[in-house]
Structures are given as structure tokens and as C-alpha cells.
Design an enzyme around this catalytic site. Structure first.
Site: not given
Ligand code: ADP
Length: 413
Positions: A7, A98, A188, A249, A395
Site C-alpha cells: 500500500n 492497493r 474504502h 475532513r 484490507e
């Protein structure tokens, strides 16, 4: 199959080595040999490695760019020091990456070839902060292991490609979608898919019978409505900025604010966008931190008003989305929490689930409090019509399994 999962970010490389194959997937016996991360690539990089037995080591190395980092990593993994029992580069059979943005081109994971690389490049415009780094990671792995070692791309957006048109379009002039591919992509996806799959296994359901709302609450946060095992709506949009209140965010805001903030604060539009991405959310409201653990301490121990407010806004927004997705799904069997906050904070889970009795949810506070530190299980009370669960996301494991599945189905064909 020994799979190296990568990743790749701008200056960070997260990695994991997983042994997986059909039998291991069926029995949930995949073996995680090693995981960790390399941070501050570009200078004196900091490397943290955690072995399968849980022991952690930290060290530093001069790693000037991503190629050097991946090359160092492959050398380390195959050295006796790593404790992986892999001894040559040939022991790494495949690499799973990823990749953040697959646009509309990728509905599933794929083996990387030149065409796929070009398509990932085509999506750089949609994910300028992520896809270029992902591409660099793919090139670096190819350089370190040779082009004979297959690589697979697993996209953050792919799981959400099942959204119906009425959910993925914005109500703006339709030609903007056709001309510029402006739509909800959602992110996601690998996490929501991983949570849904694990939930299915834990409850003995078939894919068709999975009707849940999944909540990935980490530093980035998103909700997903899943029916028949497929994503039918999700809270992140064209970019990861939309939806829930996150660490830094804002999530949903009135689009007219961009121009207004720019005018009032003397900022350019890209600066306003950066403000909404990096200085908002929990950090922006509290003025203290984006870290939920620290924020809870500030709120509970020091009674900080704005820390409390930030937490209340965070939980309220999640609950609002749960309500919306229950409506979108026509009811659900469970809401499922994951991510650093969702997996560890019984307090946040409890507050999200407050006042959801109307939807048939009754929380078992003792069960909720016991679900921390990677434990999985149900915390709704016995007989609750709507269930509540914690199912830690994995993940990396899903990327490793996808890598195996893509390559073995190719071999079979
Ligand atoms: P990322 O989205 O970067 O992968 P994580 O999923 O690791 O992030 O989640 C990080 C968030 O989880 C941080 O806000 C952290 O404070 C929070 N977190 C971790 N442990 C706890 C805890 N015990 N209680 C509350 N929040 C926690």
C-alpha cells in the site's frame, strides 16, 4: 502462494506478507508472516516491522525513493533476520497492490499488464494524490522482483461500481458526467467488502442474504449500504471528502461555501479544498486534534467544550447516515462497525446507536464495552431486531486473497 501486499503512499509504504491459497481461504487459515511500514521515504526512513508472533522492531535506513524502499524491503523479507523463512526473491510469488482509483474501468481486481497500467494512469486525474504513488509502487515492485512475478491491482473504488445510477449521479447537468466522469465513486471499498465478507462468515449467511450498513470509522470515515452482498450506496463521493465527519475532513457541506470561504478568507479554491480536507473535521471543530482517542480524553477528563462538540457532531453524522441507509435498503439486519474508532471505542459506538430503538436496535452495553482491541462480535441485545456488530476490517488480507484468486483463475483458464 506467498503474496507481498503493498500500500504505497507519497512517502509511506505499508506492507504485509501473507501465505494464502484456496484451502487456506476456505478454512480461514491464511498465514501472516510479517507486516509493517516504511515511513519518511526520501531520507532517513523509519521502518517498523511486526512479525506473526506480534513482536515489533523499529530501525532506520537511507531510502531515497520508492524504488529503493521496495528493493530494501524485498531484501529484508528474504533475509534470515526477517524471520519469514523466505530465503530468495523467488519465494515471493506475487504482489498485490492497493490502488485507490479504478474509475469506471475496474469493477474487480485485475492482473497488472501494460493495458491496466495505462488505465490506472488514465485515472490519475481523478486521484492526483494517490494513483501516481500507486503506480510508482507497481514500477518499484517490478524492478525489485522482475517482470516474471505477477502483480495484481485491488481498487478502493471497485466494490462501489454496483451503485445504481440514481445513487452515483449528482443532480447536476448530465453532460458533466459524460464529459468529465463526474459521479460518486466511493472509497474504502476493500474495507467494506472485507467487513461484509467476514460478517457473512460469522453469521453463516449466503452473500445474497447480506443486508447491512457498514461503518468504516478511522481517520478517514465512510458508510456503505450493502444489499445482496453488493454496495448500493456509500458516503464518500467523487473524492473521499464527502460524507461523514472525519479526522481532518469536513464531510458533507454546502458546495456554495467554497466560493464564500475563498472570498472571506482570501484563499484560492484549491486552498479552500485543502482546508476542507486537512484542517476540518474533528481537528477543525475541536481546534485540538484529529485523534479520536485524545479527543475523548479531552472531553471526558478535561470537559473541553469543543472536543465534546466535535465528538457529538461526529456521532450525529454517522447516525444520520445509518438512518438514511436503513431507508435506502428498506431495512437491514445489522449495522457493522470497523476502523480504528469503530473497532476500539465502545463510547463512540454507543453514542452512534443512541435513540435507534425506533429502528429496532437495543444495545447490550456490557457486550459493547468488551469489544475492543481487534475483537469481533455482536453487541446488540439478544432479540434486537436490528443487530449491531464489530467486525475488524482486514484490507491486506483481502488484497492477498484477491491476488491469489485472480492469478489462480487465470491459470485455470
Ligand atoms: P486510518 O484511517 O488512518 O487507517 P485507523 O483506522 O487506524 O486510521 O483509525 C485511527 C483512529 O482510530 C484515530 O482517530 C485513533 O485515535 C482512533 N482510535 C484508535 N484506538 C482508539 C480507542 N481506543 N478509542 C478511540 N479511538 C481510537
Amino acid at each position: 502462494m506467498n503474496v507481498l501486499v503493498l500500500n504505497v503512499g507519497s512517502a509511506t509504504l505499508k506492507f504485509q506478507v501473507v501465505v494464502t491459497d484456496a484451502a487456506r481461504i476456505a478454512d480461514d487459515r491464511d498465514e501472516k508472516l510479517l507486516r509493517g511500514q516504511i515511513e519518511r521515504i526520501g531520507g532517513e526512513a523509519v521502518i517498523t516491522v511486526r512479525n506473526g508472533d506480534g513482536s515489533t522492531r523499529t530501525r532506520t535506513a537511507q531510502l531515497r525513493e520508492m524504488r529503493a524502499a521496495v528493493d530494501w524491503l524485498v531484501g529484508f523479507i528474504t533475509s534470515p533476520e526477517s524471520g519469514t523463512r523466505l530465503t530468495t526473491r523467488a519465494d515471493l510469488h506475487a504482489v498485490g497492490h492497493r490502488v485507490v482509483h479504478g474509475g469506471e474501468a475496474f469493477r474487480a481486481s485485475v492482473r497488472i499488464d501494460d493495458t491496466v497500467l495505462r488505465r490506472i494512469e488514465d485515472n490519475v486525474e481523478l486521484a492526483p494524490l494517490h494513483n501516481p504513488h500507486n503506480l510508482r509502487g507497481i514500477e518499484a515492485a517490478r524492478a525489485a522482483l522482475g517482470s516474471g512475478v505477477p502483480q495484481v491491482a485491488v481498487f478502493d473504488t471497485a466494490f462501489h461500481q454496483t451503485l445504481p445510477e440514481h445513487a452515483y449521479l449528482y443532480a447536476i447537468p448530465y453532460p458533466l458526467y459524460r464529459r468529465h466522469r463526474i459521479r460518486r465513486y466511493g472509497f474504502h471499498g476493500t474495507s467494506h467488502r472485507s467487513i461484509a465478507y467476514r460478517f457473512r462468515k460469522l453469521t453463516g449467511r449466503s452473500k445474497r442474504d447480506v443486508r447491512i450498513v457498514t461503518l468504516h470509522l478511522g481517520n478517514g470515515c465512510s458508510a456503505c449500504a450493502i444489499r445482496g452482498g453488493e454496495s448500493i450506496d456509500t458516503s464518500m463521493g467523487f473524492t473521499p471528502l464527502e460524507g461523514l465527519v472525519m479526522g481532518t475532513r469536513s464531510g458533507d457541506i454546502d458546495a456554495a461555501l467554497l466560493d464564500y470561504i475563498a472570498a472571506k478568507e482570501g484563499l484560492s479554491l484549491p486552498q479552500v479544498e485543502a482546508l476542507l480536507n486537512n484542517q476540518s473535521g474533528l481537528l477543525g471543530v475541536s481546534g485540538l486534534t484529529n485523534d479520536m482517542r485524545d479527543l475523548l480524553a479531552e472531553a471526558n477528563e478535561l470537559q473541553d467544550r469543543r472536543a465534546r462538540l466535535a465528538i457529538t457532531m461526529f456521532c450525529y453524522r454517522v447516525r444520520k447516515y445509518v438512518g438514511a441507509y436503513l431507508a435506502a435498503l428498506g431495512g437491514a439486519d445489522a449495522i457493522v462497525f470497523a476502523g480504528g474508532v469503530g473497532e476500539n471505542s465502545a463510547e463512540i459506538r454507543g453514542r452512534v446507536c443512541e435513540d435507534l430503538e425506533w429502528a429496532g436496535l437495543t444495545v447490550d452495553a456490557t457486550a459493547n464495552a468488551a469489544l475492543v482491541g481487534g475483537r469481533e462480535g455482536r453487541f446488540s441485545a439478544e432479540g434486537s431486531r436490528l443487530e449491531a456488530w464489530v467486525v475488524p476490517t482486514d484490507e491486506e488480507l483481502l488484497i492477498a486473497r484477491d491476488t491469489y484468486r485472480v492469478l489462480s483463475s487465470e491459470a485455470a483458464a
